[in-house]
Motif scaffolding. Structure first.
Motif, PDB file in Angstrom:
ATOM      1  N   UNK A  47      34.496  -3.366 -16.353  1.00  0.00           N
ATOM      2  CA  UNK A  47      34.285  -4.814 -16.262  1.00  0.00           C
ATOM      3  C   UNK A  47      32.870  -5.128 -15.775  1.00  0.00           C
ATOM      4  N   UNK A  48      32.459  -4.470 -14.704  1.00  0.00           N
ATOM      5  CA  UNK A  48      31.131  -4.726 -14.151  1.00  0.00           C
ATOM      6  C   UNK A  48      30.034  -4.247 -15.099  1.00  0.00           C
ATOM      7  N   UNK A  49      30.261  -3.133 -15.747  1.00  0.00           N
ATOM      8  CA  UNK A  49      29.271  -2.640 -16.717  1.00  0.00           C
ATOM      9  C   UNK A  49      29.126  -3.630 -17.869  1.00  0.00           C
ATOM     10  N   UNK A  50      30.231  -4.205 -18.309  1.00  0.00           N
ATOM     11  CA  UNK A  50      30.178  -5.196 -19.389  1.00  0.00           C
ATOM     12  C   UNK A  50      29.408  -6.444 -18.948  1.00  0.00           C
ATOM     13  N   UNK A  76      17.235  -9.206  -7.258  1.00  0.00           N
ATOM     14  CA  UNK A  76      17.670 -10.577  -6.989  1.00  0.00           C
ATOM     15  C   UNK A  76      18.014 -11.303  -8.289  1.00  0.00           C
ATOM     16  N   UNK A  77      17.156 -11.125  -9.291  1.00  0.00           N
ATOM     17  CA  UNK A  77      17.409 -11.793 -10.568  1.00  0.00           C
ATOM     18  C   UNK A  77      18.646 -11.217 -11.264  1.00  0.00           C
ATOM     19  N   UNK A  78      18.835  -9.892 -11.159  1.00  0.00           N
ATOM     20  CA  UNK A  78      20.049  -9.303 -11.712  1.00  0.00           C
ATOM     21  C   UNK A  78      21.279  -9.913 -11.061  1.00  0.00           C
ATOM     22  N   UNK A  79      21.199 -10.101  -9.752  1.00  0.00           N
ATOM     23  CA  UNK A  79      22.345 -10.676  -9.027  1.00  0.00           C
ATOM     24  C   UNK A  79      22.656 -12.079  -9.533  1.00  0.00           C
ATOM     25  N   UNK A 117      23.879  -2.980  -8.198  1.00  0.00           N
ATOM     26  CA  UNK A 117      22.829  -1.956  -8.286  1.00  0.00           C
ATOM     27  C   UNK A 117      23.408  -0.632  -8.764  1.00  0.00           C
ATOM     28  N   UNK A 118      24.540  -0.251  -8.197  1.00  0.00           N
ATOM     29  CA  UNK A 118      25.179   0.998  -8.621  1.00  0.00           C
ATOM     30  C   UNK A 118      25.562   0.961 -10.090  1.00  0.00           C
ATOM     31  N   UNK A 119      26.112  -0.165 -10.526  1.00  0.00           N
ATOM     32  CA  UNK A 119      26.485  -0.283 -11.939  1.00  0.00           C
ATOM     33  C   UNK A 119      25.260  -0.277 -12.837  1.00  0.00           C
ATOM     34  N   UNK A 123      22.473   1.253 -12.191  1.00  0.00           N
ATOM     35  CA  UNK A 123      22.044   2.657 -12.212  1.00  0.00           C
ATOM     36  C   UNK A 123      22.900   3.459 -13.198  1.00  0.00           C
ATOM     37  N   UNK A 124      24.215   3.268 -13.147  1.00  0.00           N
ATOM     38  CA  UNK A 124      25.110   3.976 -14.062  1.00  0.00           C
ATOM     39  C   UNK A 124      24.835   3.593 -15.511  1.00  0.00           C
ATOM     40  N   UNK A 125      24.583   2.313 -15.752  1.00  0.00           N
ATOM     41  CA  UNK A 125      24.283   1.854 -17.101  1.00  0.00           C
ATOM     42  C   UNK A 125      23.000   2.508 -17.612  1.00  0.00           C
ATOM     43  N   UNK A 126      21.984   2.573 -16.761  1.00  0.00           N
ATOM     44  CA  UNK A 126      20.727   3.199 -17.160  1.00  0.00           C
ATOM     45  C   UNK A 126      20.930   4.688 -17.445  1.00  0.00           C
ATOM     46  N   UNK A 127      21.768   5.342 -16.656  1.00  0.00           N
ATOM     47  CA  UNK A 127      22.068   6.744 -16.921  1.00  0.00           C
ATOM     48  C   UNK A 127      22.782   6.895 -18.264  1.00  0.00           C
ATOM     49  N   UNK A 128      23.731   5.992 -18.559  1.00  0.00           N
ATOM     50  CA  UNK A 128      24.435   6.036 -19.837  1.00  0.00           C
ATOM     51  C   UNK A 128      23.462   5.870 -21.006  1.00  0.00           C
ATOM     52  N   UNK A 129      22.534   4.933 -20.874  1.00  0.00           N
ATOM     53  CA  UNK A 129      21.536   4.716 -21.923  1.00  0.00           C
ATOM     54  C   UNK A 129      20.673   5.962 -22.083  1.00  0.00           C
ATOM     55  N   UNK A 130      20.236   6.534 -20.974  1.00  0.00           N
ATOM     56  CA  UNK A 130      19.417   7.738 -21.024  1.00  0.00           C
ATOM     57  C   UNK A 130      20.171   8.887 -21.678  1.00  0.00           C
TER      58      UNK A 130
END
Length: 125
Positions: free
Chosen positions: A9-12, A31-34, A86-88, A90-97
């Motif tokens: 859900x959070x990743x989406x 801050x902008x992501x939030x 932030x954790x999500x 980071x996980x999303x960026x790892x998934x993309x990588x």
């Protein structure tokens, strides 16, 4: 919500927020992501109304405006929620990588297969 459903859900929500930020040229910062995460989640009706007003008026999302939005709507954000974002992220960026690495490996493998086929054809001639 179980942890796996929560992660998905959070990743989406992050996947929804990032293109909107890019579309409106919002500087990439926690801050902008939030703020944009809150916007796509629909958790803060006043924030959504304000952002929708700004979009309708064609107002550019400068760093100053984003800071104002954060002070008005995000400074009361739950720190735990921001850390979760932030954790999500980071996980999303790892998934993309990981996806890019896999695509690169598969492209190399495909290229090697084409070279083998080409060599076989040349040997047959």
């Amino acid at each position: 919500m179980d942890p796996e459903t929560s992660y998905a859900h959070h990743a989406e929500l992050l996947r929804m927020a990032l293109p909107l930020m890019a579309k409106h040229r919002v500087p990439a910062s926690p801050d902008n992501y939030a703020i944009w995460y809150q916007y796509v989640s629909g958790d803060n009706l006043r924030l959504n109304e304000r952002v929708d007003e700004l979009i309708a008026a064609g107002v550019p999302f400068s760093a100053e405006l984003c800071l104002q939005l954060f002070k008005q709507f995000g400074s009361g954000c739950d720190i735990e929620k921001i850390e979760h974002i932030r954790g999500n992220l980071h996980n999303l960026m790892q998934d993309v990588n990981n996806s890019l690495t896999t695509a690169d490996e598969q492209t190399d493998q495909f290229g090697g297969n084409l070279n083998q086929i080409s060599s076989s054809i040349n040997d047959s001639l």
